[in-house]
Design a protein around this motif. Sequence first.
Motif, short mmCIF file in Angstrom:
data_model
loop_
_atom_site.label_atom_id
_atom_site.label_comp_id
_atom_site.label_asym_id
_atom_site.label_seq_id
_atom_site.Cartn_x
_atom_site.Cartn_y
_atom_site.Cartn_z
N UNK A 366 0.85 -1.18 0.00
CA UNK A 366 0.00 0.00 0.00
C UNK A 366 0.89 1.24 0.00
N UNK A 367 0.27 2.39 0.02
CA UNK A 367 1.06 3.62 -0.04
C UNK A 367 1.96 3.79 1.18
N UNK A 368 1.51 3.31 2.32
CA UNK A 368 2.34 3.43 3.52
C UNK A 368 3.64 2.65 3.34
N UNK A 369 3.55 1.44 2.80
CA UNK A 369 4.78 0.67 2.54
C UNK A 369 5.66 1.40 1.53
N UNK A 370 5.04 1.89 0.46
CA UNK A 370 5.80 2.52 -0.62
C UNK A 370 6.49 3.81 -0.18
N UNK A 371 6.00 4.41 0.89
CA UNK A 371 6.64 5.64 1.38
C UNK A 371 7.45 5.35 2.65
N UNK A 372 6.80 4.87 3.69
CA UNK A 372 7.46 4.73 4.99
C UNK A 372 8.47 3.58 5.03
N UNK A 373 8.05 2.39 4.59
CA UNK A 373 8.97 1.24 4.68
C UNK A 373 10.15 1.39 3.73
N UNK A 374 9.89 1.89 2.54
CA UNK A 374 11.01 2.11 1.62
C UNK A 374 11.96 3.19 2.15
N UNK A 375 11.42 4.19 2.82
CA UNK A 375 12.28 5.23 3.40
C UNK A 375 13.18 4.64 4.48
N UNK A 376 12.68 3.65 5.21
CA UNK A 376 13.52 3.02 6.23
C UNK A 376 14.77 2.40 5.60
N UNK A 377 14.58 1.67 4.52
CA UNK A 377 15.73 1.05 3.84
C UNK A 377 16.64 2.12 3.23
N UNK A 378 16.03 3.14 2.66
CA UNK A 378 16.83 4.22 2.05
C UNK A 378 17.69 4.90 3.10
N UNK A 379 17.10 5.28 4.22
CA UNK A 379 17.85 5.97 5.28
C UNK A 379 18.97 5.07 5.82
#
Length: 611
Positions: A366-379
């Motif tokens: 969902x959008x939460x995964x596509x924003x928040x969870x991906x940001x976790x890996x990016x950071x």
Amino acid sequence: MSGAGGPGGLSVLGATLTWAKLREVKCAELEEAADGWGRAGNRADAARDRIDTQLVDDLRRTQKGEAARAAVRRLRRLSMNFQYIYTECGLLRTTLNSLAHEMKAQQCVLQGALDDAAALNFTVHPDGSVTYPAAGEGLVDGKPLAGGRASGVPNPALAAPSGLVAPNPNAAKAQDIADRVAQAVRTAADVDWRYAKILRALKAEDGLSVPAATWTDAAGDAAAVRQAASGYLAQGIPHDASPAERKAWWAGLTDEQREEYLAVYPDQIGNLDGIPALVRDAANRDNLQLLMGKLAGRDDEDAVTKLAALREIDRQLRAVREPGEPPMYLLGIGDQGNGRAIVSYGNPDTSRNVAAYVPGLNTSLDENFATEDLKRARDLSIVSNRHGAPAAAIAWLGYDAPQSPDGLGSLSVATGGRAEDGGRVFREFMSGIEATNGNEDPHLTAIGHSYGSRTVGAATQESGGILSVDDIVFVGSPGVGVDSADDLGVGRDHVFVGAAANDVVTKLPSKSQLVVGSAEMLFGGPSAAYAFGDLADRGDDDVWFGKDPASEAFGARRFAVGDGPTLVAGGRVTTDAHSEYFDPEIDRTSVENMALIAAGHANRIQREEPR
């Protein structure tokens, strides 16, 4: 199909097929046409790549203002057009090659029958019937028995027995030849009809734009070609092999074979552990467009939710990287179950250090995964790369995490079953990362958050363990399914735990404790029992899924993290402490410690005493 070259006509072989026409079909011309479409597709792919990696970047770097932004938008549309051309040309190429493959098979059947007829001095007539000469001896006069004529049956196994058996020994041989001729012609006619239908559908709409509806059609085209070409390509994909064996399989293919697999089966190649990251990324980017087209053709809630996530992932993939930002690689994508997405920040095949993060309860595409969870890996990737050798960090949604509408309040619905299933898949994924990594001794880290820690724990309990992983990190864990760090197979000195003081999940008492059941009944779930946690678990190191990983009894190395907000803060109940481990703006200590572990510098982490 017009001749052998394109999708304009109706048939390769004409309205009425005879064995003579089948014998004369020039399959080489079909393959030459396929090569032509392949070259066209490669040119489109090269043009798309030039737009994405050169023209857009140069324009953004050198030009500012609305005119420049409008030009970028037009280039993006042009890139999408080239991507569509590449996809459709690939489908045409494989369709023609598969058609030639199936036609050649029937030509072989036919030629075998004709060769047998010639060897026996039989005659095969234009209608497929076979005449045979006199042979044998009559029982009365001893003279040769009269010859005759056999007519073929396309499906001899379905023909009813006549009850009569001709005494001429050539009769049965002639019937067999006639049946084989008829079967080859009938099968070839079916093949011709199937492929003519597919080729007619492989036709773009007029105009220069490629709207969502066109990608919806392309998704249907791809499904039709996959079904038709199953005998030509799909059976060769080594799904049951190990990641190392799959890597060797891919390396052994010709360039043409690889291109066809990518064109027709981007969903399978892109999600196959052991395939190089650059190949998976290219396949999944193409499959992403097909998935968005497929879901855009539906209006149910599940499709709308997943489509929003896919569009956000697509937006991020197309965005220009800022200096210091790691590149994105799409290592997996799919709409099955709750959805699948595996995104790496940094190339996992070239990075010395690779960490994979497994999310937990209520995670879905969902959008939460596509924003928040991906940001976790990016950071995590950004911070890890500040500590030495190149590092990649992966957000891994490769399983169906438990879904609970009440959030943490219904964690009781989360049994170990989803973790066991996910653990098997995650173990193979990490083996694939090890197989394709080009470093002599890569350093791999598995990170499990919340229920994801239970999934990582399950992966370690698979046969042979999770040997590809060097270090394991658990944060916000309700237990990992084992009672000791020694049981995880990497050595207790390589197991690390972060548990915020106010994280309700890390303090859930064990399921067997009566006070939890009472709290659930009275207040609606295990999180309500948090208020009773110290009383319920005093002197007991068990949590929801086994021994508390942050406890002294478990034996892991606990690292410092922020406390997080209390369960009741600002006049409301909050579980934010469970979700702040990966946010460098809120809990820099936690992110730095995980980055040090992922970068192979666990000796430098800030330690915290176990519970």
